[in-house]
Design a protein around this motif. Structure first.
Motif, mmCIF file in Angstrom:
data_model
loop_
_atom_site.group_PDB
_atom_site.id
_atom_site.type_symbol
_atom_site.label_atom_id
_atom_site.label_comp_id
_atom_site.label_asym_id
_atom_site.label_seq_id
_atom_site.Cartn_x
_atom_site.Cartn_y
_atom_site.Cartn_z
ATOM 1 N N ALA A 262 0.825 -1.206 0.000
ATOM 2 C CA ALA A 262 0.000 0.000 0.000
ATOM 3 C C ALA A 262 0.861 1.259 0.000
ATOM 4 N N THR A 263 1.980 1.227 0.727
ATOM 5 C CA THR A 263 2.876 2.389 0.753
ATOM 6 C C THR A 263 3.462 2.648 -0.628
ATOM 7 N N ARG A 264 3.895 1.584 -1.299
ATOM 8 C CA ARG A 264 4.489 1.748 -2.636
ATOM 9 C C ARG A 264 3.444 2.245 -3.642
ATOM 10 N N VAL A 265 2.218 1.742 -3.533
ATOM 11 C CA VAL A 265 1.156 2.204 -4.427
ATOM 12 C C VAL A 265 0.912 3.693 -4.220
ATOM 13 N N ARG A 266 0.838 4.129 -2.967
ATOM 14 C CA ARG A 266 0.593 5.546 -2.701
ATOM 15 C C ARG A 266 1.740 6.414 -3.219
ATOM 16 N N LEU A 267 2.968 5.919 -3.110
ATOM 17 C CA LEU A 267 4.101 6.684 -3.634
ATOM 18 C C LEU A 267 4.055 6.768 -5.157
ATOM 19 N N VAL A 268 3.600 5.709 -5.808
ATOM 20 C CA VAL A 268 3.415 5.765 -7.261
ATOM 21 C C VAL A 268 2.367 6.811 -7.614
ATOM 22 N N LEU A 269 1.283 6.862 -6.837
ATOM 23 C CA LEU A 269 0.249 7.865 -7.090
ATOM 24 C C LEU A 269 0.794 9.278 -6.885
ATOM 25 N N VAL A 270 1.641 9.456 -5.872
ATOM 26 C CA VAL A 270 2.267 10.762 -5.655
ATOM 27 C C VAL A 270 3.160 11.112 -6.847
ATOM 28 N N ALA A 271 3.948 10.149 -7.316
ATOM 29 C CA ALA A 271 4.817 10.390 -8.464
ATOM 30 C C ALA A 271 3.999 10.727 -9.707
ATOM 31 N N ALA A 272 2.887 10.025 -9.896
ATOM 32 C CA ALA A 272 2.025 10.305 -11.053
ATOM 33 C C ALA A 272 1.442 11.709 -10.965
ATOM 34 N N GLY A 273 1.008 12.106 -9.778
ATOM 35 C CA GLY A 273 0.489 13.460 -9.603
ATOM 36 C C GLY A 273 1.552 14.503 -9.872
ATOM 37 N N GLY A 274 2.774 14.263 -9.382
ATOM 38 C CA GLY A 274 3.860 15.206 -9.630
ATOM 39 C C GLY A 274 4.224 15.285 -11.104
ATOM 40 N N TYR A 275 4.213 14.129 -11.780
ATOM 41 C CA TYR A 275 4.550 14.107 -13.203
ATOM 42 C C TYR A 275 3.483 14.844 -14.016
ATOM 43 N N ALA A 276 2.213 14.597 -13.682
ATOM 44 C CA ALA A 276 1.137 15.322 -14.353
ATOM 45 C C ALA A 276 1.262 16.822 -14.098
ATOM 46 N N GLY A 277 1.696 17.185 -12.898
ATOM 47 C CA GLY A 277 1.907 18.598 -12.592
ATOM 48 C C GLY A 277 3.009 19.209 -13.445
ATOM 49 N N ILE A 278 4.092 18.458 -13.685
ATOM 50 C CA ILE A 278 5.173 18.944 -14.540
ATOM 51 C C ILE A 278 4.685 19.148 -15.976
ATOM 52 N N VAL A 279 3.873 18.193 -16.465
ATOM 53 C CA VAL A 279 3.325 18.325 -17.817
ATOM 54 C C VAL A 279 2.445 19.574 -17.905
ATOM 55 N N ALA A 280 1.595 19.772 -16.875
ATOM 56 C CA ALA A 280 0.729 20.953 -16.870
ATOM 57 C C ALA A 280 1.552 22.238 -16.778
ATOM 58 N N LEU A 281 2.592 22.213 -15.958
ATOM 59 C CA LEU A 281 3.418 23.407 -15.775
ATOM 60 C C LEU A 281 4.161 23.779 -17.055
ATOM 61 N N THR A 282 4.740 22.799 -17.743
ATOM 62 C CA THR A 282 5.456 23.095 -18.984
ATOM 63 C C THR A 282 4.497 23.509 -20.099
ATOM 64 N N THR A 283 3.266 22.993 -20.054
ATOM 65 C CA THR A 283 2.258 23.452 -21.022
ATOM 66 C C THR A 283 1.931 24.924 -20.788
ATOM 67 N N TRP A 284 1.686 25.266 -19.535
ATOM 68 C CA TRP A 284 1.397 26.654 -19.157
ATOM 69 C C TRP A 284 2.560 27.568 -19.523
ATOM 70 N N GLN A 285 3.779 27.129 -19.251
ATOM 71 C CA GLN A 285 4.967 27.906 -19.582
ATOM 72 C C GLN A 285 5.075 28.133 -21.087
ATOM 73 N N ALA A 286 4.799 27.068 -21.873
ATOM 74 C CA ALA A 286 4.901 27.193 -23.332
ATOM 75 C C ALA A 286 3.878 28.185 -23.870
ATOM 76 N N TYR A 287 2.644 28.109 -23.373
ATOM 77 C CA TYR A 287 1.607 29.021 -23.864
ATOM 78 C C TYR A 287 1.875 30.463 -23.447
ATOM 79 N N ARG A 288 2.740 30.653 -22.473
ATOM 80 C CA ARG A 288 3.131 32.016 -22.083
ATOM 81 C C ARG A 288 4.407 32.456 -22.804
ATOM 82 N N ALA A 289 4.777 31.686 -23.854
ATOM 83 C CA ALA A 289 5.897 32.028 -24.750
ATOM 84 C C ALA A 289 7.241 32.065 -24.040
ATOM 85 N N GLN A 290 7.404 31.211 -23.018
ATOM 86 C CA GLN A 290 8.672 31.172 -22.296
ATOM 87 C C GLN A 290 9.492 29.950 -22.707
#
Length: 328
Positions: A262-290
């Motif tokens: 259960a601990t490893r599963v939750r850490l995978v979910l945390v990693a997935a959330g962080g990775y999705a956050g990076i994708v969202a952040l770089t998308t936002w950055q790109a649309y702001r022409a940075q």
């Protein structure tokens, strides 16, 4: 009863599962991309033509490498489903055909010295775009089938690896959808089309024209936003998140805090959330022409907040696992 009349003992059948084979159509795609990668490397050396400021064979080289990694990952994954094996096989076969169509179209245009994406300036270019559109739609549909029909129902893999592949496919699908927005014409392209002038339709950079200065190999813009960055990151969540799951399993042999599934599963979910956050952040950055490596203070603050949230969530998960071990 004499020994002569006794019946010989029947052998106990071996019910252990046999080795799982790879999905052959996707394995074939991986072999084709391996050969294509070597071919495009030779093209980079022997062909000095450029297109949009980059060698004509650079783009096919990047796509053969990316498609090959994607194909071999699914070739390993799909035969491990217990439910819907036939659906998995056909979905994988459709994905294999789509990958070959996309790769063939990109390589064909590179050989001609023409743009493969956003290009409808000649009848041949328009036909190539139609082939690529069908291929992209097949990729969308195939991944959607794997997400909805299979990964949300199947429980063949270990829990942490299963959740890593689930979120890997979901984020990869989001990356495919991001690719659709690159086909939206810019204001200059709309004006050219209205004036009856031949023009490309769509762009991957924001704030500057395509073909400007870029990072080595990737070509990602160093003077404006670039939508290829989140697209690339999202597409390869399918490999990186399972690697996180496998790393956690390996560490659990030496780290008691990671011993509980259960601990490893939750850490995978945390990693997935962080990775999705990076994708969202770089998308936002790109649309702001940075450019990727020239973020402003707002982008850096958002990145810092994401890092803190992911780190805090991981610490909470590990601490909860340790507390549970002590109670036991």
């Amino acid at each position: 009863m004499s020994l002569e009349t006794q019946k010989p003992a029947q052998p106990v059948p071996d019910r252990r599962p046999g080795p799982v084979r790879l999905h052959r159509p996707l394995l074939f795609v991986a072999a084709v991309t391996a050969a294509g990668f070597l071919f495009t490397l030779a093209g980079l050396v022997a062909d000095d033509r450029t297109l949009g400021g980059a060698p004509v064979w650079l783009k096919p080289m990047k796509f053969t490498l990316s498609f090959g990694i994607y194909a071999i990952t699914l070739a390993w994954l799909l035969p491990r489903f217990r439910k819907g094996r036939r659906v998995a096989w056909w979905a994988g076969t459709a994905l294999a055909a789509a990958l070959l169509a996309e790769l063939g179209a990109i390589s064909f245009q590179a050989a001609r010295g023409h743009y493969s994406h956003f290009n409808t300036m000649t009848p041949v270019d328009a036909q190539v775009i139609q082939v690529m559109t069908v291929g992209v739609l097949a990729l969308y549909l195939g991944n959607l089938i794997l997400i909805v029909v299979l990964l949300l129902r199947d429980h063949a893999l270990e829990p942490e690896l299963r959740w890593a592949f689930r979120f890997g496919l979901l984020i990869a699908f989001a990356g495919m959808v991001e690719g659709f927005f690159m086909n939206v014409p810019t204001a200059a392209q709309k004006a050219a089309a209205q004036a009856g002038q031949p023009t490309l339709i769509g762009a991957h950079t924001v704030g500057v024209p395509d073909g400007g200065p870029g990072l080595p190999v990737t070509g990602w813009s160093t003077i404006g936003g670039d939508l290829r960055i989140p697209h690339f990151l999202a597409m390869h969540a399918l490999q990186l998140l399972p690697l996180v799951a496998l790393a956690l399993r390996a560490l659990s042999r030496r780290r008691p805090a990671l011993g509980a599934t259960a601990t490893r599963v939750r850490l995978v979910l945390v990693a997935a959330g962080g990775y999705a956050g990076i994708v969202a952040l770089t998308t936002w950055q790109a649309y702001r022409a940075q450019p990727l490596f020239r973020p402003d203070a707002t982008t850096l603050a958002a990145l810092a907040a994401l890092v803190v949230l992911v780190a805090a969530a991981a610490l909470i998960v590990v601490s909860a696992g340790r507390s549970a071990d002590r109670r036991i």
